[in-house]
Design an enzyme around this catalytic site. Structure first.
Site, short mmCIF file in Angstrom:
data_model
loop_
_atom_site.label_atom_id
_atom_site.label_comp_id
_atom_site.label_asym_id
_atom_site.label_seq_id
_atom_site.Cartn_x
_atom_site.Cartn_y
_atom_site.Cartn_z
N GLU A 1 0.81 -1.12 0.08
CA GLU A 1 -0.04 0.02 0.05
C GLU A 1 1.02 1.35 0.19
O GLU A 1 0.66 2.10 -0.81
CB GLU A 1 -0.86 0.05 1.10
CG GLU A 1 -2.16 -1.13 0.89
CD GLU A 1 -2.82 -1.37 2.17
OE1 GLU A 1 -3.97 -1.01 2.14
OE2 GLU A 1 -2.30 -1.89 3.28
N GLU B 1 -4.34 -9.32 3.12
CA GLU B 1 -5.34 -9.17 4.31
C GLU B 1 -6.43 -9.92 4.38
O GLU B 1 -6.93 -10.37 5.48
CB GLU B 1 -5.58 -7.58 3.92
CG GLU B 1 -4.60 -6.55 4.33
CD GLU B 1 -3.69 -6.22 2.92
OE1 GLU B 1 -3.30 -5.27 3.14
OE2 GLU B 1 -4.06 -6.74 1.89
#
Length: 258
Positions: free
Chosen positions: A115, A135
């Site tokens: 990210e 995730e």
């Protein structure tokens, strides 16, 4: 300290220094990164930032799982405050930084590491680097902005494939998708990042900041609104020394050639 800073003339190398934890981002490390970015932003003598990880195994394997688990155990409000707001704050700060941030991906860039790479305006990866959005294996979506930035970079279907499977992709594939600018041998990674930084900071700082601002603020707007952002960014540079010097340099060169 889990964040190491090395000044190199007009640039700084910021290193996430938790090598034994694959440079996982616990809360003190995120807060230290934000604090260092604030200091760098206020120092006009620093023109570019190279962000990397310690060692050769990982840029960052993601958020620190024990920290996440503790926050999630405290319920949604605590998890939002400690995880999402902090993560969004870091990636937004990198994305909107007024000086070029070049991520030098020296290994795994998983979860939050991926990210950060998505948020940075520029990225170079070592050949052995890998990128993943794991995730989903923990039961939740990306919380540091990855569910929004990745599809904007690579397209909805490609982004969802990474987000929904959690499967890693190699650096070469990340380049094809536009997640990184280029891939280089590991031993050349920091030199390649320095070279890119040098090619940027030879230009006026006001021009660099205006270009970053125009692209970052305009990229997800309708074209007419984006053009308004571009116009405002251009207008802000008109009275600057950078414009006067650049135009005079061009006029001097053309008069000599004539």
């Amino acid at each position: 300290m889990t964040v190491r800073i090395e000044r190199e003339d007009q640039m700084v190398v910021v290193t996430i220094d938790r090598e034994q934890k694959l440079n996982a981002l616990d809360y003190p490390t995120i807060d230290a990164l934000l604090a260092q970015l604030d200091l760098i932003d206020s120092d006009d003598s620093i023109r570019a930032v190279i962000l990397t990880g310690a060692g050769r195994k990982a840029f960052s394997a993601g958020a620190d799982i024990p920290s996440l688990a503790s926050s999630i155990a405290g319920g949604p409000e605590r998890a939002l405050r400690e995880i999402v707001r902090r993560g969004h704050g870091l990636t937004r700060r990198i994305e909107e930084f007024a000086k070029p941030v070049i991520v030098a991906v020296n290994g795994l860039a998983y979860g939050a590491g991926c990210e950060i790479t998505e948020a940075a305006p520029l990225a170079i990866a070592a050949e052995h680097a890998a990128f993943a959005k794991p995730e989903i294996t923990l039961g939740f979506p990306p919380p540091f902005g990855g569910s929004q930035r990745l599809p904007r970079h690579v397209g909805r279907k490609r982004g969802l494939e990474m987000i929904l499977t959690g499967d890693p992709i190699p650096a070469a594939r990340a380049t094809e998708l536009g997640m990184v600018n280029t891939v280089v041998p590991a031993d050349e990674l920091l030199d390649a990042a320095r070279d890119l930084a040098t090619r940027i900071i030879r230009h006026a700082p006001t021009a660099v900041a205006a270009c970053l601002r125009a692209v970052t603020r305009g990229i997800n707007l309708p074209i007419d609104e984006g053009l308004a952002v571009e116009a405002a960014s251009f207008a802000a540079t008109v009275p600057t020394d950078g414009v006067r010097t650049g135009l005079q340099r061009f006029l001097d060169r053309t008069s000599v050639s004539a």
